[in-house]
Design an enzyme around this catalytic site. Structure first.
Site, PDB file in Angstrom:
ATOM      1  N   CYS A 202       0.836  -1.208   0.000  1.00  0.00           N
ATOM      2  CA  CYS A 202       0.000   0.000   0.000  1.00  0.00           C
ATOM      3  C   CYS A 202       0.874   1.263   0.000  1.00  0.00           C
ATOM      4  O   CYS A 202       1.391   1.649  -1.040  1.00  0.00           O
ATOM      5  CB  CYS A 202      -0.973  -0.048   1.181  1.00  0.00           C
ATOM      6  SG  CYS A 202      -2.319   1.127   1.018  1.00  0.00           S
TER       7      CYS A 202
ATOM      8  N   GLU B  33      -2.696  -9.143   5.003  1.00  0.00           N
ATOM      9  CA  GLU B  33      -3.031  -9.822   6.267  1.00  0.00           C
ATOM     10  C   GLU B  33      -4.483 -10.305   6.275  1.00  0.00           C
ATOM     11  O   GLU B  33      -4.844 -11.174   7.062  1.00  0.00           O
ATOM     12  CB  GLU B  33      -2.768  -8.902   7.469  1.00  0.00           C
ATOM     13  CG  GLU B  33      -3.797  -7.821   7.745  1.00  0.00           C
ATOM     14  CD  GLU B  33      -3.592  -6.576   6.892  1.00  0.00           C
ATOM     15  OE1 GLU B  33      -2.733  -6.603   5.993  1.00  0.00           O
ATOM     16  OE2 GLU B  33      -4.304  -5.573   7.127  1.00  0.00           O
TER      17      GLU B  33
ATOM     18  N   HIS C 259      -4.204  -5.318   1.199  1.00  0.00           N
ATOM     19  CA  HIS C 259      -3.596  -5.647   2.497  1.00  0.00           C
ATOM     20  C   HIS C 259      -3.557  -7.157   2.687  1.00  0.00           C
ATOM     21  O   HIS C 259      -4.593  -7.773   2.930  1.00  0.00           O
ATOM     22  CB  HIS C 259      -4.350  -4.932   3.619  1.00  0.00           C
ATOM     23  CG  HIS C 259      -4.096  -3.461   3.606  1.00  0.00           C
ATOM     24  ND1 HIS C 259      -3.144  -2.855   4.405  1.00  0.00           N
ATOM     25  CD2 HIS C 259      -4.598  -2.477   2.819  1.00  0.00           C
ATOM     26  CE1 HIS C 259      -3.090  -1.567   4.128  1.00  0.00           C
ATOM     27  NE2 HIS C 259      -3.979  -1.308   3.171  1.00  0.00           N
TER      28      HIS C 259
END
Lengths: 189, 226
Positions: free
Chosen positions: A86, A170, A168
């Site tokens: 990001c 995760e 993202h």
């Protein structure tokens, strides 16, 4: 050893828990050691003794790192593998001659794979969690690996193992970190 | 940075508030009362007692009411954020989201639309380590609702201590519940936290339980010295 660079507005901010520690947890699960360094604390020096660098994301409102792109010149000079997530992807784009443009996305989005690569699994598309205000244009010579309707989601340097990812990992896509580390950051240098 | 903490009265929002207070300036708690018990966004058991928690923490409270209908809830929460910004000058919002993309992305959008920062300090935290820290740091947390197997009636009003945590870990392994309850398996209410100046004493409560679903409703509570 992987150096995780915290790009947030202040060392020890609440953003560390949200954007750095989840990536650290993936590394931990992969059996990789890591060290967290805030971007104002000379991460280039810490990176001299590591096997790879991950530039972590920041909150949607936190774009202060864009004001001092020259402070990240050490990334352009390293031969280490680099993964920019990001905000980290935005820095990689600027360093390589791309631009950061408006391109907000928040929430789960379909991402289409556009090119084969050791870091990208052989799938046509996947769902990814987006949380960004800006997007990147493709730096000259770079390869787009994945994209959404809105923007480039993954790119890489054509020669060096330098990757940018806008979503993202995760959230449901831990494989990005795992495959990057497996492909380029082992065994210990 | 002046922050407002979205507070349901449960452990995740109160613990996130504690984290925020250590690093930033927490200006208020923000809560939305959902009239619909099946609310998509807002935890409901005992949410009226957030007022007591705010008083215990010596923090102002911004309260709004929502009918709890799916899309209108967002507008109701947005209204609460607007009030918090106008009244307390907040620049950002803290939530206790751990895994819920549904909850997190909606609140992130509301914040972006208002140029407010959004922090989720428990995002993808190690759930067991978090619960151990919660217990070890002196948070006094009760189970205020159960909504899945294998929770029996004895869990209603039970304190989350080391023994309860061991059972929750067992349930997570055997029954696939989310250890922190973020999948809606159980809800909690915080009686005391390290940053509370007084603790909450439950004077009276009633329970209702049937088929792995139950509520521990606190009908009378007061602040007492710690």
């Amino acid at each position: 050893m992987i150096v995780l660079v915290d790009l947030s507005y202040r060392e020890g901010s609440l953003a560390r828990e949200e954007f750095v520690l989840p990536i650290a947890a993936i590394l931990n699960a992969e059996g990789s050691e890591y060290r967290i360094v805030h971007h104002t604390r000379s991460p280039g020096e810490a990176a001299r003794e590591c096997d790879g660098i991950i530039l972590c994301g920041t909150p949607v409102m936190d774009n202060g790192f864009l004001e001092t792109p020259q402070s990240f010149s050490w990334i352009a000079e390293t031969d280490l593998p680099v993964l920019g997530i990001c905000a980290g992807m935005e820095i990689l784009a600027l360093l390589a001659g791309g631009r950061v443009v408006s391109g907000p996305e928040i929430g789960m989005t379909e991402v289409r794979v556009t090119a084969g690569d050791p870091v990208v699994p052989a799938i046509r598309s996947f769902e990814a969690y987006e949380l960004h205000e800006n997007a990147c244009t493709l730096p000259p010579g770079f390869v787009t690996l994945a994209e959404s309707d809105r923007c480039i989601q993954m790119f890489r340097d054509p020669v060096r193992p330098v990757y940018g990812v806008m979503f993202h990992p995760e959230v449901r896509n831990e494989w990005v970190v795992g495959r990057f580390v497996s492909a380029f950051c082992r065994p210990s240098r | 940075m002046r922050l407002g903490v979205l507070c349901s009265g449960g452990k995740d929002s109160i613990y996130s508030c504690g984290m925020a207070m250590e690093r930033e300036d927490v200006a208020c708690l923000i809560t939305v009362h959902a009239e619909n018990e099946e609310s998509y966004l807002f935890h409901t058991p005992n949410i009226g007692l957030v007022r007591l928690q705010a008083e215990a923490a010596a923090l102002p409270l911004v309260e709004t009411v929502s009918a709890g209908n799916k899309e209108e809830e967002l507008a109701d929460l947005g209204r609460a954020l607007d009030i918090a910004r106008d009244r307390h000058g907040i620049a950002g919002v803290v939530t206790g989201a751990i895994l819920s993309v549904y909850q997190a992305s909606r609140i992130q959008r509301l914040c972006r639309d208002r140029s407010l920062w959004c922090f989720n300090p428990l995002w993808h935290t190690g759930q067991e380590a978090y619960l151990r820290a919660l217990i070890g740091n002196g948070y006094d947390v009760l189970v205020s609702g159960v909504f899945s197997a294998p929770f029996d009636e004895s869990w209603l009003g039970r304190r989350i201590d080391a023994r309860a945590l061991e059972l929750l870990i067992h349930y997570a392994e055997k029954y696939r519940i989310t250890l922190t309850g973020e999948g809606g398996e159980y809800e909690t209410f915080v009686r005391d936290a390290p940053f509370f100046r007084k603790r909450i004493e439950v004077v009276r409560a009633e329970t209702a339980y049937r088929n792995y679903r139950g509520i521990y409703r606190i009908t009378d509570a007061r602040l007492v010295d710690k």
